[in-house]
Write an enzyme that holds these catalytic residues in place. Structure first.
Site, PDB file in Angstrom:
ATOM      1  N   ARG A 110      43.017  33.194  25.035  1.00 40.67           N
ATOM      2  CA  ARG A 110      42.142  34.365  24.998  1.00 40.67           C
ATOM      3  C   ARG A 110      40.707  34.023  25.390  1.00 40.67           C
ATOM      4  O   ARG A 110      39.914  34.910  25.693  1.00 40.67           O
ATOM      5  CB  ARG A 110      42.151  34.978  23.590  1.00 40.67           C
ATOM      6  CG  ARG A 110      43.504  35.504  23.160  1.00 40.67           C
ATOM      7  CD  ARG A 110      43.525  35.818  21.688  1.00 40.67           C
ATOM      8  NE  ARG A 110      42.753  36.992  21.356  1.00 40.67           N
ATOM      9  CZ  ARG A 110      43.240  38.227  21.281  1.00 40.67           C
ATOM     10  NH1 ARG A 110      44.506  38.450  21.549  1.00 40.67           N
ATOM     11  NH2 ARG A 110      42.477  39.241  20.947  1.00 40.67           N
ATOM     12  N   GLU A 161      37.605  33.727  40.366  1.00 41.39           N
ATOM     13  CA  GLU A 161      37.633  33.613  38.918  1.00 41.39           C
ATOM     14  C   GLU A 161      38.066  32.232  38.439  1.00 41.39           C
ATOM     15  O   GLU A 161      37.706  31.834  37.338  1.00 41.39           O
ATOM     16  CB  GLU A 161      38.495  34.707  38.291  1.00 41.39           C
ATOM     17  CG  GLU A 161      39.975  34.634  38.525  1.00 41.39           C
ATOM     18  CD  GLU A 161      40.710  35.814  37.894  1.00 41.39           C
ATOM     19  OE1 GLU A 161      40.156  36.479  36.995  1.00 41.39           O
ATOM     20  OE2 GLU A 161      41.850  36.082  38.310  1.00 41.39           O
ATOM     21  N   LYS A 206      41.271  36.313  28.241  1.00 48.27           N
ATOM     22  CA  LYS A 206      42.495  36.977  28.682  1.00 48.27           C
ATOM     23  C   LYS A 206      42.446  38.477  28.444  1.00 48.27           C
ATOM     24  O   LYS A 206      42.861  39.254  29.287  1.00 48.27           O
ATOM     25  CB  LYS A 206      43.698  36.377  27.939  1.00 48.27           C
ATOM     26  CG  LYS A 206      45.051  36.906  28.415  1.00 48.27           C
ATOM     27  CD  LYS A 206      45.321  36.518  29.847  1.00 48.27           C
ATOM     28  CE  LYS A 206      46.670  36.987  30.334  1.00 48.27           C
ATOM     29  NZ  LYS A 206      46.823  36.759  31.779  1.00 48.27           N
ATOM     30  N   LYS A 246      41.303  36.130  42.521  1.00 50.12           N
ATOM     31  CA  LYS A 246      41.882  34.894  41.989  1.00 50.12           C
ATOM     32  C   LYS A 246      41.028  33.689  42.354  1.00 50.12           C
ATOM     33  O   LYS A 246      40.785  32.809  41.531  1.00 50.12           O
ATOM     34  CB  LYS A 246      43.311  34.703  42.524  1.00 50.12           C
ATOM     35  CG  LYS A 246      44.334  35.581  41.868  1.00 50.12           C
ATOM     36  CD  LYS A 246      44.542  35.191  40.410  1.00 50.12           C
ATOM     37  CE  LYS A 246      45.013  36.371  39.610  1.00 50.12           C
ATOM     38  NZ  LYS A 246      44.008  37.405  39.346  1.00 50.12           N
ATOM     39  N   HIS A 251      31.226  47.141  59.594  1.00 57.70           N
ATOM     40  CA  HIS A 251      30.221  47.950  58.897  1.00 57.70           C
ATOM     41  C   HIS A 251      29.355  47.094  57.975  1.00 57.70           C
ATOM     42  O   HIS A 251      28.738  47.616  57.041  1.00 57.70           O
ATOM     43  CB  HIS A 251      30.901  49.066  58.110  1.00 57.70           C
ATOM     44  CG  HIS A 251      31.594  50.065  58.988  1.00 57.70           C
ATOM     45  ND1 HIS A 251      30.924  51.039  59.693  1.00 57.70           N
ATOM     46  CD2 HIS A 251      32.908  50.192  59.306  1.00 57.70           C
ATOM     47  CE1 HIS A 251      31.783  51.745  60.395  1.00 57.70           C
ATOM     48  NE2 HIS A 251      32.994  51.261  60.185  1.00 57.70           N
ATOM     49  N   CYS A 268      38.393  37.549  20.653  1.00 55.72           N
ATOM     50  CA  CYS A 268      38.434  36.546  19.603  1.00 55.72           C
ATOM     51  C   CYS A 268      39.853  36.375  19.079  1.00 55.72           C
ATOM     52  O   CYS A 268      40.643  37.313  19.064  1.00 55.72           O
ATOM     53  CB  CYS A 268      37.510  36.935  18.461  1.00 55.72           C
ATOM     54  SG  CYS A 268      35.793  37.167  18.964  1.00 55.72           S
ATOM     55  N   GLU A 316      42.983  41.134  45.483  1.00 52.80           N
ATOM     56  CA  GLU A 316      43.524  40.274  44.436  1.00 52.80           C
ATOM     57  C   GLU A 316      43.389  38.807  44.812  1.00 52.80           C
ATOM     58  O   GLU A 316      43.077  37.964  43.963  1.00 52.80           O
ATOM     59  CB  GLU A 316      44.987  40.639  44.169  1.00 52.80           C
ATOM     60  CG  GLU A 316      45.661  39.809  43.098  1.00 52.80           C
ATOM     61  CD  GLU A 316      45.037  39.935  41.718  1.00 52.80           C
ATOM     62  OE1 GLU A 316      45.380  39.112  40.854  1.00 52.80           O
ATOM     63  OE2 GLU A 316      44.196  40.845  41.509  1.00 52.80           O
ATOM     64  N   ASN A 374      36.850  40.464  15.167  1.00 54.63           N
ATOM     65  CA  ASN A 374      36.977  40.592  16.612  1.00 54.63           C
ATOM     66  C   ASN A 374      36.392  41.941  17.002  1.00 54.63           C
ATOM     67  O   ASN A 374      36.779  42.961  16.440  1.00 54.63           O
ATOM     68  CB  ASN A 374      38.460  40.521  17.026  1.00 54.63           C
ATOM     69  CG  ASN A 374      38.659  40.670  18.524  1.00 54.63           C
ATOM     70  OD1 ASN A 374      37.725  40.548  19.304  1.00 54.63           O
ATOM     71  ND2 ASN A 374      39.890  40.950  18.928  1.00 54.63           N
ATOM     72  N   GLY A 375      35.458  41.957  17.955  1.00 60.61           N
ATOM     73  CA  GLY A 375      34.881  43.222  18.390  1.00 60.61           C
ATOM     74  C   GLY A 375      33.382  43.269  18.169  1.00 60.61           C
ATOM     75  O   GLY A 375      32.720  42.234  18.053  1.00 60.61           O
ATOM     76  N   TRP A 430      34.473  34.500  20.702  1.00 61.93           N
ATOM     77  CA  TRP A 430      33.826  34.743  21.993  1.00 61.93           C
ATOM     78  C   TRP A 430      32.502  35.425  21.700  1.00 61.93           C
ATOM     79  O   TRP A 430      32.458  36.538  21.201  1.00 61.93           O
ATOM     80  CB  TRP A 430      34.723  35.622  22.861  1.00 61.93           C
ATOM     81  CG  TRP A 430      34.155  35.941  24.206  1.00 61.93           C
ATOM     82  CD1 TRP A 430      33.432  37.041  24.546  1.00 61.93           C
ATOM     83  CD2 TRP A 430      34.260  35.160  25.390  1.00 61.93           C
ATOM     84  NE1 TRP A 430      33.082  37.012  25.867  1.00 61.93           N
ATOM     85  CE2 TRP A 430      33.570  35.858  26.417  1.00 61.93           C
ATOM     86  CE3 TRP A 430      34.858  33.941  25.699  1.00 61.93           C
ATOM     87  CZ2 TRP A 430      33.487  35.373  27.721  1.00 61.93           C
ATOM     88  CZ3 TRP A 430      34.760  33.464  26.989  1.00 61.93           C
ATOM     89  CH2 TRP A 430      34.080  34.168  27.983  1.00 61.93           C
TER      90      TRP A 430
END
Length: 610
Positions: free
Chosen positions: A27, A490, A605, A487, A506, A2, A483, A100-101, A74
């Site tokens: 964020r 996401e 973020k 990318k 496998h 947040c 990575e 926030n949290g 958020w």
């Protein structure tokens, strides 16, 4: 996650708070709101983007006052609705809270408050705080005393900002795990969850330490612990300018930050060598004697930082001969790792506020393991928790998808690996000097990789409708493949998986069929012949192979339909270069598919809740 901004000063507060919230949009959030104090307490909030809130303010008229706070939420407890957006009020409408949290004992608190006759207007855990403060104020005493008594009842990881129409000119902040900073200006103060929010007004910042309450007034801030003892934290000067938090002519922050990687790597390398040409890490703060006694290294991180830690594992083991375990931070403390004074824990987090990494670091500290942090944020919670820090010097990264911070995380960990080798005598000085020389070439090599952009765009157009991708690599090519897959998924919302190339047979090779794009990291390395065999395996099953290969490699063109050539780089350093075209590929596929690359759906973020 947040965003929090509060202002106290001589100027009209609302525009300053809104601008601070805009600087925190990276964020991620799903609703926004403000509280303005001008005699009465006025609260306006809306689900959706900040623009929805601004429209509502334009329709209703902007409240005037010189004290205000704002929030971008958020959602955790309660859906992203107008009703659940912050700020939240008590029954009397005189106390407002943003948060926030997570308050972990909110169910018990809610049941108690409802039983005692409080009317709760939302589904959030945040609103409970306003009502708890209301109860304490009924007992008499000041707002800060009521807040101090309230936080003793709360369990969880959070930061709070509180204001009351009964005590105008005052904002109160509380820091328990989630980030909070105070910006100190000329006759004004700003309370925020992250440094970019204050940069338009001041560069003097005081990070709020763990377990602290701060009383913020126009003339400055007073800090105390939960028992009321006054403390005097140090301020820092932030050397970012506001332009660095803007797009700088690029269409998106992500593209700007991809192009900033050469300069970010240069900044990360600056000042690491002393006049005797030896590595010198000023913020390490762990004695060489302690590092010599270490017999194992644990690396803990999440997401992209975890991939950088995989690269660090290869470098540390090769250069120091120390065994390295790499752990996803959210799993680390639950598997009961064997830690002690002879194990070094390396915690990696761009923001320094990633809650899973913070908790893993704290667990290591409790087990007496020396703790090092790699972070981009001076004064962050992780930096303050650690015994020593290696700062990445990447500058602000606004795009949610990490790009330049991945590069600088790897470079920072290379530096640490060589420092360990220097202290322990596992590399000769001339060997370290040679690696540093090759690292100094990385910025120019990354620039050449960025120059592949037009070629990558063509590939993106060819494969933009593909729903399944495989990324494969061996040795340091494996974390680069992970990575690249991360990318793509996401920001493009397509299914992509990264695998060690040897694992194809496998199981994953069953996914390969005609036209499936397989991205192969196949630069020059000691397992290059093995990579050629793996590429031939997927080609035989109909895959279209996009190979990231070393310039001048003619052999690769016999097995891959598409080749992106990058400069030749030492094997351990190569992920810094080879991930650049993978970032560009994800970027262009996402743009062609109409995705918001800077704020991809469901992501933020900085992950500050477990």
């Amino acid at each position: 996650m947040c965003g929090i901004v509060g202002y106290v000063g001589p100027d009209e507060a609302l525009p300053i708070v809104l601008e601070g919230l805009r600087r925190l949009e990276y964020r991620g959030y799903d609703s926004a709101g403000v509280a303005v104090l001008d005699g009465d307490l006025t609260v306006v909030k809306r689900a959706g983007k900040l623009s929805e809130l601004v429209t509502a303010l334009d329709e209703d008229g902007h409240p005037g006052g010189t004290v205000a706070m704002g929030h971008t939420r958020w959602a955790t407890h309660g859906a992203p609705t107008h009703r659940n957006a912050h700020p939240h009020l008590d029954c009397s409408g005189t106390v407002a809270v943003i948060h926030n949290g997570i308050i972990e004992n909110f169910q018990q608190l809610r049941a108690r408050l409802e039983k005692e006759g409080h009317t709760l207007a939302s589904e959030t855990d945040t609103e409970l705080v306003a009502h708890l403060i209301e109860e304490r104020l009924r007992d008499g005493g000041s707002l800060v005393e009521a807040v101090r008594a309230t936080v003793r009842e709360l369990e969880g990881a959070y930061s709070l900002v509180v204001m009351s129409s009964e005590e105008p000119g005052l904002l109160i902040g509380v820091k328990v795990a989630s980030p909070l900073v105070v910006g100190v200006g000329a006759g004004e103060s700003i309370l925020a969850s992250d440094i970019p929010a204050v940069l338009g007004r001041t560069t003097t910042v005081i990070p709020v330490d763990e377990g602290r309450i701060v009383e913020v007034r126009a003339g400055g801030a007073t800090f105390s612990d939960f028992d009321g003892a006054v403390v005097h934290p140090d301020s820092i000067e932030v050397d970012w300018d506001t332009a660095r938090a803007e797009k700088g002519g690029f269409d998106t922050f992500m593209l700007k930050e991809i192009h900033e990687q050469p300069s970010a790597i240069r900044d990360t390398l600056v000042g690491r060598v002393d006049e005797l040409r030896r590595l010198a890490l000023d913020d390490l703060r762990i004695s060489d004697d302690v590092l010599r006694e270490v017999n194992k290294v644990f690396v803990v991180a999440c997401g992209t930082a975890y991939h950088s830690g995989l690269v660090a594992k290869y470098a540390i083991e090769h250069w120091t001969r120390l065994p390295v375990e790499i752990d996803i931070a959210s799993e680390f403390r639950y598997r009961d790792p064997v830690l002690g004074p002879d194990t070094l824990t390396l915690a990696v987090s761009q923001s320094g506020e990633t809650i899973d990494t913070l908790e893993a670091a704290r667990h290591a500290r409790r087990q007496s393991s020396p703790l090092l942090a790699v972070t981009n944020t001076v004064g962050s919670s992780l930096a303050r928790e650690a015994d020593g820090v290696i700062y990445m010097h990447a500058g602000p990264e606004i795009g949610v998808a990490a790009t330049k911070t991945f590069a600088t995380q790897m470079v920072s960990q290379y530096i640490l690996a060589m420092y360990l080798a220097q202290v322990r005598g596992s590399m000769f000085p001339e060997e370290i000097a040679e690696v540093l020389t090759r690292m100094a070439e990385l910025p120019a090599q990354v620039e050449r990789a960025i120059a592949l952009d037009a070629q990558v765009q063509e590939l993106a157009r060819r494969f933009q409708d593909s729903r399944d991708w495989l990324f494969i690599g061996r040795h340091t090519g494996y974390p680069a493949a992970l990575e690249g897959a991360l990318k793509l998924k996401e920001i493009s919302y397509v299914h992509a998986e990264g695998y060690p190339a040897g694992e194809l047979k496998h199981g994953p090779i069953a996914l390969v069929e005609d036209g499936v794009p397989v991205v192969a990291v196949a630069t020059t390395c000691h397992v290059y012949p093995k990579m050629l065999s793996n590429i031939q395996e997927v080609r035989a099953r109909g895959a279209e192979v996009i190979a990231v290969a070393t310039e001048g490699d003619e052999q690769i063109r016999g097995v891959a339909q598409h080749v992106l050539e990058v400069p030749e780089t030492p094997e351990l350093l190569s992920p810094v270069v080879v991930t650049v075209p993978l970032q560009l590929l994800a970027y262009h596929v996402a743009r062609l598919r109409g995705s918001d690359v800077d704020q991809p759906r469901n992501l933020a973020k900085s992950v500050t809740v477990e």
